[in-house]
Design a protein around this motif. Sequence first.
Motif, PDB file in Angstrom:
ATOM      1  N   UNK A 188     -14.987  -9.111 -16.407  1.00 53.79           N
ATOM      2  CA  UNK A 188     -14.646 -10.139 -17.395  1.00 53.79           C
ATOM      3  C   UNK A 188     -13.136 -10.321 -17.397  1.00 53.79           C
ATOM      4  N   UNK A 189     -12.680 -11.322 -18.130  1.00 49.78           N
ATOM      5  CA  UNK A 189     -11.257 -11.585 -18.274  1.00 49.78           C
ATOM      6  C   UNK A 189     -10.838 -11.319 -19.718  1.00 49.78           C
ATOM      7  N   UNK A 190      -9.703 -10.670 -19.875  1.00 51.70           N
ATOM      8  CA  UNK A 190      -9.108 -10.468 -21.191  1.00 51.70           C
ATOM      9  C   UNK A 190      -7.863 -11.330 -21.262  1.00 51.70           C
ATOM     10  N   UNK A 234     -14.609  -0.963 -22.341  1.00 52.79           N
ATOM     11  CA  UNK A 234     -14.890  -0.246 -21.096  1.00 52.79           C
ATOM     12  C   UNK A 234     -15.947  -1.020 -20.330  1.00 52.79           C
ATOM     13  N   UNK A 235     -15.617  -1.394 -19.078  1.00 45.66           N
ATOM     14  CA  UNK A 235     -16.537  -2.176 -18.261  1.00 45.66           C
ATOM     15  C   UNK A 235     -17.559  -1.251 -17.609  1.00 45.66           C
ATOM     16  N   UNK A 236     -18.750  -1.221 -18.174  1.00 46.11           N
ATOM     17  CA  UNK A 236     -19.824  -0.405 -17.608  1.00 46.11           C
ATOM     18  C   UNK A 236     -20.383  -1.052 -16.351  1.00 46.11           C
ATOM     19  N   UNK A 237     -20.473  -2.386 -16.385  1.00 46.37           N
ATOM     20  CA  UNK A 237     -21.071  -3.128 -15.252  1.00 46.37           C
ATOM     21  C   UNK A 237     -20.519  -4.533 -15.257  1.00 46.37           C
ATOM     22  N   UNK A 269      -7.904  -9.300 -15.480  1.00 50.00           N
ATOM     23  CA  UNK A 269      -9.297  -9.204 -15.050  1.00 50.00           C
ATOM     24  C   UNK A 269      -9.738  -7.747 -15.093  1.00 50.00           C
ATOM     25  N   UNK A 270     -10.813  -7.485 -15.805  1.00 51.01           N
ATOM     26  CA  UNK A 270     -11.389  -6.150 -15.863  1.00 51.01           C
ATOM     27  C   UNK A 270     -12.620  -6.110 -14.972  1.00 51.01           C
ATOM     28  N   UNK A 315      -9.761  -0.931 -20.977  1.00 53.67           N
ATOM     29  CA  UNK A 315      -8.645  -1.601 -21.640  1.00 53.67           C
ATOM     30  C   UNK A 315      -8.531  -1.062 -23.055  1.00 53.67           C
ATOM     31  N   UNK A 316      -7.334  -0.628 -23.414  1.00 52.54           N
ATOM     32  CA  UNK A 316      -7.085  -0.092 -24.747  1.00 52.54           C
ATOM     33  C   UNK A 316      -5.993  -0.922 -25.423  1.00 52.54           C
TER      34      UNK A 316
END
Length: 350
Positions: A56-58, A50-53, A85-86, A92-93
Amino acid sequence: MDLAPISAPADVLSELLKPLRLTDIYSSKWLAGGTWGVVGEQDSHAVLHYMVRGSCFVTLDEAEPVSQARQTGQAERVGPGRLVRLEEGDLALFPHGTAHTFSSAPGRATAGLRTFLPDLPPGGSGVVTLGSAAPDTELLCASLHYDPGTEPGLYRALPRVLVLRAHLLRGETLLLRTLDSLSAEIGRTAPGARLVSLRAFEMVFVLSLRAAMERLTDTSPALRALRHAGVSKALTAIYSAFAQPWTVGTLAREAGMSRSVFSQVFRELVGEPPARHLLLRRLQEARLLLADGAVAQRDIPGRVGYESRVGFHLAFRREFGMTPGEYRALRCGGAASAPVESSPRDHVTM
């Protein structure tokens, strides 16, 4: 034998996900800045980021970036590309624990997860700082250990990655608030912190799957069954009233379809005959009851829909390669249950 129509609500997703239980978690907060990259190995557990701040790329495979459906709230199946990209607020799960890299940019040098977290004790948590500059990115990550015996019947239809975008999460109030509160729980040692964290992540897991599966019905034949007027009624019956003496004929009547058409459509959508799906749901419940030492073993066949203990014994042994008594001995002795088989194909962004 005639059966009365099911009085349970027509929310087949709730019935399908109801048995799902986490047995343990490992959670972590990642603070990253500048250039950085982490590669995680294939995991037997579900994984979430979980992108809090920041962003990034997965990466699942080496590939060029692909466009994402960011505004529609609908599922998009991405072709050969495996780069996502997130951004802040995205979730993302990885339902099947698929190996992947998360990094500041595509192609960055990466280090193994165990370099930063050499020990991942169940129930533990930690904070990791990495990168070549002061942190400007914060991720909440977790490895979700679930009991294979509670895996939803259509779980294997899920893709390797589910991405729920921030705009979609804003419509999932309970999920969003739980995610936002979890970051503060990382590293807490207060009494009950481990149990609170486990139950909170379990809620995140179930709510994420519900939100995703609701939006995947147009792209997956198995999940299309959830919105099929007749098959969804039969699935609700199978999941909420599995102990009733259902036959293919009575399930077809519940679905409002002829027996032959029902059998054909159910198999096309779900991927297996209705009798097989019912059997697996009953045995799923049996495994849960066998793992509970407070439930008398002699009562379990009747509680899951078997009139004959011998029939239950034979079905259980044929499916799992052991008797119900052997399974109970393993579970009550702390041994793990049989591994989950899955065949994920792709990833989905919503």
